[in-house]
Every structure is written in structure tokens, then in C-alpha cells.
Design a protein around this motif. Structure first.
Motif, short mmCIF file in Angstrom:
data_model
loop_
_atom_site.label_atom_id
_atom_site.label_comp_id
_atom_site.label_asym_id
_atom_site.label_seq_id
_atom_site.Cartn_x
_atom_site.Cartn_y
_atom_site.Cartn_z
N ASN A 273 1.98 8.83 -4.05
CA ASN A 273 0.59 8.65 -3.63
C ASN A 273 0.56 8.38 -2.12
OD1 ASN A 273 -1.95 7.27 -3.01
ND2 ASN A 273 -2.30 7.24 -5.23
N LYS A 274 0.24 9.40 -1.35
CA LYS A 274 0.33 9.31 0.10
C LYS A 274 -0.57 8.23 0.68
CE LYS A 274 1.69 14.14 0.80
NZ LYS A 274 1.33 15.43 1.44
N GLU A 275 -1.77 8.09 0.11
CA GLU A 275 -2.71 7.10 0.64
C GLU A 275 -2.16 5.69 0.45
OE1 GLU A 275 -3.52 9.66 -1.20
OE2 GLU A 275 -4.69 10.83 0.25
N PHE A 276 -1.63 5.42 -0.74
CA PHE A 276 -1.06 4.10 -0.98
C PHE A 276 0.15 3.87 -0.09
CE2 PHE A 276 2.45 1.85 -3.07
CZ PHE A 276 1.94 0.56 -3.03
N LEU A 277 1.06 4.84 -0.02
CA LEU A 277 2.29 4.68 0.75
C LEU A 277 1.99 4.48 2.24
CD1 LEU A 277 4.55 7.33 -1.00
CD2 LEU A 277 4.61 4.85 -1.28
N THR A 278 0.97 5.17 2.73
CA THR A 278 0.59 5.00 4.13
C THR A 278 0.12 3.58 4.40
OG1 THR A 278 -0.04 7.33 4.33
CG2 THR A 278 -0.96 5.79 5.95
N LEU A 279 -0.72 3.08 3.50
CA LEU A 279 -1.24 1.72 3.67
C LEU A 279 -0.12 0.69 3.53
CD1 LEU A 279 -4.09 0.60 4.21
CD2 LEU A 279 -4.26 0.14 1.75
N GLN A 280 0.73 0.88 2.51
CA GLN A 280 1.80 -0.10 2.29
C GLN A 280 2.80 -0.12 3.45
OE1 GLN A 280 4.86 0.45 -0.76
NE2 GLN A 280 4.40 -1.59 -1.57
N SER A 281 3.08 1.06 3.98
CA SER A 281 4.07 1.14 5.06
C SER A 281 3.58 0.51 6.35
CB SER A 281 4.46 2.60 5.31
OG SER A 281 3.34 3.35 5.76
N SER A 282 2.27 0.27 6.44
CA SER A 282 1.73 -0.39 7.64
C SER A 282 2.11 -1.87 7.67
CB SER A 282 0.20 -0.24 7.70
OG SER A 282 -0.41 -1.00 6.66
N ALA A 283 2.53 -2.41 6.52
CA ALA A 283 2.90 -3.83 6.45
C ALA A 283 4.30 -4.02 7.03
CB ALA A 283 2.87 -4.31 5.01
N LYS A 284 4.48 -5.06 7.81
CA LYS A 284 5.76 -5.30 8.47
C LYS A 284 6.72 -6.12 7.60
CE LYS A 284 3.75 -5.14 13.12
NZ LYS A 284 3.53 -5.88 14.39
N HIS A 285 6.18 -6.80 6.59
CA HIS A 285 7.01 -7.68 5.79
C HIS A 285 6.91 -7.31 4.31
CE1 HIS A 285 7.59 -10.13 9.34
NE2 HIS A 285 6.28 -10.21 9.49
N ALA A 286 7.97 -7.63 3.56
CA ALA A 286 8.04 -7.27 2.15
C ALA A 286 6.91 -7.92 1.34
CB ALA A 286 9.40 -7.69 1.57
N ILE A 287 6.56 -9.15 1.67
CA ILE A 287 5.50 -9.84 0.91
C ILE A 287 4.15 -9.15 1.15
CG2 ILE A 287 4.20 -11.99 0.70
CD1 ILE A 287 6.87 -13.46 1.25
N ALA A 288 3.90 -8.74 2.38
CA ALA A 288 2.66 -8.02 2.67
C ALA A 288 2.63 -6.68 1.93
CB ALA A 288 2.52 -7.79 4.18
N GLN A 289 3.79 -6.02 1.81
CA GLN A 289 3.86 -4.77 1.04
C GLN A 289 3.53 -5.02 -0.43
OE1 GLN A 289 7.80 -3.27 1.79
NE2 GLN A 289 7.26 -2.47 3.82
N GLN A 290 4.03 -6.15 -0.95
CA GLN A 290 3.72 -6.50 -2.33
C GLN A 290 2.23 -6.80 -2.50
OE1 GLN A 290 5.43 -6.52 -5.31
NE2 GLN A 290 6.83 -5.30 -4.06
#
Length: 529
Positions: A273-290
Motif C-alpha cells: 500500500n504505497k499511501e500507507f508506506l509513504t506516510l509511515q516512512s516519514s516517521a523517524k522513529h520505530a514508535i512513530a511508525q507503529q
């Protein structure tokens, strides 16, 4: 009495009035915690001799199984509800358990001179205490936890609890002005048909409310769930990032979820899911990705693992599934043929899982054959390697198995209780005591199995007589003989008239069959090994 003390007293009174069913919860078993933490690169103490503290233990349904199965461990379990603690203490006294202490106290009343604990568990506490005291639970955990120990804290979480929050608000509004807790629950139940059928299609939450209405218990035996999940004075969910911030303030580190697969996008078909992956990858830390993942899936509950900042290892950013080979697994998964060649079907809870991969099928067959005893990850890899499916890597097949099926898990053979060791045969420790308490005393403490999961299956007086006789004699043949003698005296006869007639003709034959039927049922649920 301070405002906080008064609020805690109100919470205690609520649970004294309507005790919560007290269950074992496998995610917060120290043995499971240790195995899950290993996937995040964190080593925790072996459990056979572990010191364990449980905060908010109810009647001890989660701590008693550990005490029964690990006699060399040392457990302290506390709860503010006097009635629930008293119920658990009766079991401790009946079973003459020497390795567990159940205490009626608040977490703030714990003595400062206690030796450090290897595991600190707080299941279903953080969200259900006054907001002012949420920071305290992390301080208590940090003060109680040994430098290389592990903690488990579960909590209601946003964004998923937003929909449930509107349901809670509706129930509280509909039952406003009612003081008696049972009357309040009865009144709150009246909104369930409205949620199922009466919500306007213009309501953006219509689908969510209909779904939640279907999940609500519709029987009086589960009134306690409505009372404490939706009508409790305090219910304060937290975003994951809020919880981890509170933990960090108390010098605790986030490890990951006790159910590692829920932290993986592939569990939710989001890996492409490109939209999700793009948003998640903007997070610098693992907890923010979660946190982005929680938004994507609408998560409403988390089971978080923590360590002290003094722990010698920091957790990986995500679980390392190559480590699955080092763990032990168990599961009972019966295969059913399908119309499609090479595809097998497995019933898991209320749904069917179809599996085409021969490697996964081979691993499932070995697990089912070995149940309830475990199989090592390396043995699963070996049996999978023998299956002809060249386009699937064996290590990937093991990961898929872990992601698809609800496996029991242990870090090592040393962490297994005696009842799961090779030479053991019989009822698991504590099974007869807890079953008798539920049947004879209407105890709220649920039965448990060797893998720390609860069962509230109903037993009749004949079943219980067999269980207690098996516990006393340690012999199926002697249990059958005792049952036969009881039947000859017209005692403990089953309710079925048809079966009674058969028993009258050949009590010896049917006593053997009846005992074996009870054993088979208990073995299926890992209560008889």
C-alpha cells in the motif's frame, strides 16, 4: 482521604460489587513474555525461579496458573478489590500453595524494601485507573523491576477506542441517574438493539456501531464485562506514543508488543500500500511508525513489553523473525481436505484458513501430532525442508506459519512447566482445584491449560467426579473403577436416560469409556497431558 484515594476506593467498590471474571491471559505469561522479547533482541530471565509481581490481579486468575505450574517461582499479586483477593486466597489455602502471596492493596502501598522482580505484569489496569495515577503505574513498575527484567502493560488505545468511546458515552447517558450497578448494566443493555438496528445510515460510525453491538456479550453471566469495560468510572485510553512517553519519563524502554505479528504491516495486507508506506516512512522513529500503523488498522488494544533503562540490551526496531528457529511452538490444527487439489483447510476459532503451501502444511501436521507438547523451531524447519515446494523458502514458510496461526510459544525447554516435559502424564497442576471451585463454589476464577490460556467450559457433576478422582489416584484405570463403584451405588450418574440404561447393563465398560472421554476432552484443551 485525598481525591485520588477516594477515586481508587470507588473503583475498588465497583469490583467488590461485581467481580471481574479472573482469567489466565497467555500474552502476559512470563514464559510467553520471555519468548516474545527474544524476537525483539531482548533476553529476559528464565522463568522457573522467577520473581513475578502482578498489579491488578483480580482474583488471581492470571497469577495462580504460574504458581501451580512453577513451584520454584515466587509470586506477589495485588489488587484493590478485597472481595476478589479473598476469593483467590481461598484457592491458595485449599491448594496449599507456598510460592504466591495475594494481597489486598493499591500499587502505591507496595513496600519499598521488596527484592527486585524479574517480571512485572499489569494487565487491564492502565486504562481503568484515574488519569492522575497513570504516571504512577510506570514509576511503580520501574522501582519494582530488576535491571534485566521485563514488564507487561496492556491498555485500551486510540484511535480504535474512539468508536467504543461513543458506545460507552451512549450507555452512560442512557443509564444516567442510576446508582445500583446491576440496574445500571440492565439499563445499558437496552441500547444494544438500537446499535444493531437503529443507527441512521447518515451516521459515519454506523458500520462500527453495528460491529460493536454484535461483539457485546448478550448473556447475564458476562454483566461484569459491560460494567467494567463500558460503565466504569474511569476508562482512559492512550495513544501508543502517549504510553511510551509516560514509560520513558519513568526510565523504562519500549520493547514491542507481546504479540509481535501485530506490529507488522504484512499482517494487514499493507506491504504494497504505497499511501500507507509513504506516510509511515516519514516517521523517524520505530514508535512513530507503529503509531501510523495503529491509525491504519484502527487499533483499540495493545499489550506492551517494557524493560528498565538499566537493561543491558536495547530492543530491535522490529521483530527479527529469523529468531523463530530458536523458540518452541505448540498448537492443535486439524487439517480438512478441500475440493482444490493440494489445498487444506484448518479451523481456527470462528474462521477457516486455507493453506496451499506444502511446507506450512507439514509444520502444522507436526504441531498437531505433538500437541500439547511443543516442537522446536528447528524441527519445524527440518520437516518443512522435506516438503516439495521449491519456490517458498523454508524460513519464509515458518514466518508465514507464525503470522497466520495462533501458536503457543516458549523460549526454551527449561522454561516449560513440568507438565509439558516428556515424562509427565496426567492432569496439569491446579486443574482439579480450579474446576471444583468453579462448579461447587461458583468461583470467578477460570480454568487454565498448560499453555496459560483460559477455558470456561461447563462440566457436570460426573465430569468433576472423574477429574477429582484422576487427581487423587493418578490412574485412569483406578478412576474408572471408582466411577463404576459410584454408579453401582446410584451416585454421579449422567443425566442422559439413554446412557443410564447402558450403564445399568455394563457399568464397567461404560465407566472406562466415560473416563476416557473426559481425558480426551481435557487433552484436546491441554489440561491433561
Amino acid at each position: 482521604m485525598t481525591d485520588v484515594e477516594q477515586m481508587l476506593a470507588q473503583v475498588a467498590e465497583s469490583y467488590n460489587t461485581m467481580p471481574y471474571e479472573s482469567h489466565a491471559f497467555k500474552w502476559c505469561s512470563p514464559a510467553y513474555i520471555r519468548a516474545a522479547a527474544y524476537l525483539y533482541g531482548v533476553d529476559l530471565p528464565a522463568v522457573q525461579y522467577a520473581r513475578v509481581l502482578e498489579i491488578g490481579c483480580a482474583a488471581g486468575g492470571n497469577s495462580l496458573p504460574f504458581a501451580f505450574m512453577y513451584p520454584d517461582a515466587d509470586i506477589v499479586a495485588i489488587d484493590i478489590a478485597e472481595a476478589q483477593i479473598a476469593e483467590g486466597q481461598r484457592i491458595v489455602k485449599q491448594a496449599q500453595l507456598k510460592n504466591i502471596s495475594l494481597k489486598n492493596m493499591s500499587m502505591t502501598e507496595l513496600p519499598n524494601d521488596l527484592e527486585p522482580f524479574d517480571y512485572v505484569i499489569a494487565h487491564g489496569v492502565l486504562s481503568w485507573i484515574p488519569k492522575q495515577t497513570q504516571t504512577q503505574i510506570f514509576r511503580v513498575v520501574e522501582q519494582s523491576l530488576g535491571s534485566n527484567g521485563g514488564a507487561y502493560i496492556s491498555f485500551n488505545t486510540y484511535p480504535g477506542w474512539r468508536a467504543r468511546e461513543s458506545l460507552r458515552d451512549l450507555m452512560l447517558w442512557h443509564s444516567r441517574g442510576i446508582e445500583d450497578l446491576q440496574d445500571k448494566v440492565d439499563r445499558a443493555r437496552e441500547v444494544i438493539p438500537f446499535l444493531a438496528e437503529g443507527v441512521s445510515p447518515h451516521n459515519l460510525l454506523q458500520a462500527a456501531k453495528e460491529y460493536l453491538a454484535a461483539q457485546l456479550p448478550d448473556c447475564e453471566s458476562q454483566d461484569y464485562y459491560l460494567a467494567h469495560e463500558y460503565l466504569e468510572l474511569h476508562n482512559h485510553p492512550l495513544y501508543l506514543v502517549q504510553m511510551t512517553a509516560l514509560a520513558e519519563q519513568a526510565n523504562l524502554r519500549y520493547v514491542g508488543d507481546a504479540q509481535p505479528k501485530i506490529e507488522c504491516p504484512e499482517s494487514y495486507q499493507l506491504t504494497e500500500n504505497k499511501e500507507f508506506l509513504t506516510l509511515q516512512s516519514s516517521a523517524k522513529h520505530a514508535i512513530a511508525q507503529q503509531q501510523y500503523l495503529d491509525f491504519a488498522v484502527g487499533r483499540s488494544f495493545r499489550k506492551s513489553l517494557l524493560t528498565s533503562n538499566r537493561h543491558s540490551q536495547e530492543a530491535f526496531n522490529k521483530p527479527d523473525f529469523s529468531r523463530l528457529a530458536d523458540l518452541l511452538f505448540a498448537g492443535s490444527f486439524e487439517a480438512f481436505a478441500t475440493k482444490k487439489e493440494g489445498v487444506k483447510k484448518y479451523r481456527v476459532y470462528d474462521k477457516n484458513i486455507k493453506v496451499k503451501c506444502a511446507k506450512i502444511q507439514a509444520m502444522l501436521a507436526l504441531l498437531h501430532q505433538s500437541w500439547p507438547r511443543p516442537v522446536s523451531g528447528r524441527d519445524l524447519l527440518r520437516v518443512a525442508e522435506g516438503a516439495k515446494q521449491e519456490h517458498v523458502r523454508t524460513e519464509d514458510a515458518l514466518k508465514q506459519l507464525f503470522m497466520l496461526f495462533p501458536l503457543e510459544m516458549s523460549r526454551s525447554y527449561e522454561d516449560l512447566p513440568a507438565c509439558l516435559q516428556d515424562l509427565y502424564s496426567g492432569l496439569i497442576p491446579g486443574a482439579a482445584t480450579i474446576m471444583a471451585a468453579r462448579y461447587k463454589e461458583k468461583s470467578s476464577i477460570a480454568e487454565f491449560n498448560a499453555w496459560y490460556s483460559s477455558s470456561t467450559a461447563k462440566v457436570n457433576k460426573t465430569d468433576l467426579f472423574v477429574v477429582e478422582t484422576l487427581e487423587a489416584t493418578k490412574s485412569p484405570l483406578r478412576a474408572a473403577d471408582t466411577l463404576e463403584q459410584a454408579w453401582r451405588q446410584n451416585s454421579y450418574l449422567p443425566s442422559s436416560i439413554k446412557l443410564r440404561k447402558k450403564i445399568a447393563k455394563n457399568p464397567e465398560k461404560y465407566a472406562l469409556r466415560y473416563v476416557q472421554r473426559v481425558i480426551d476432552r481435557l487433552h484436546k484443551y491441554a489440561m491433561y497431558i
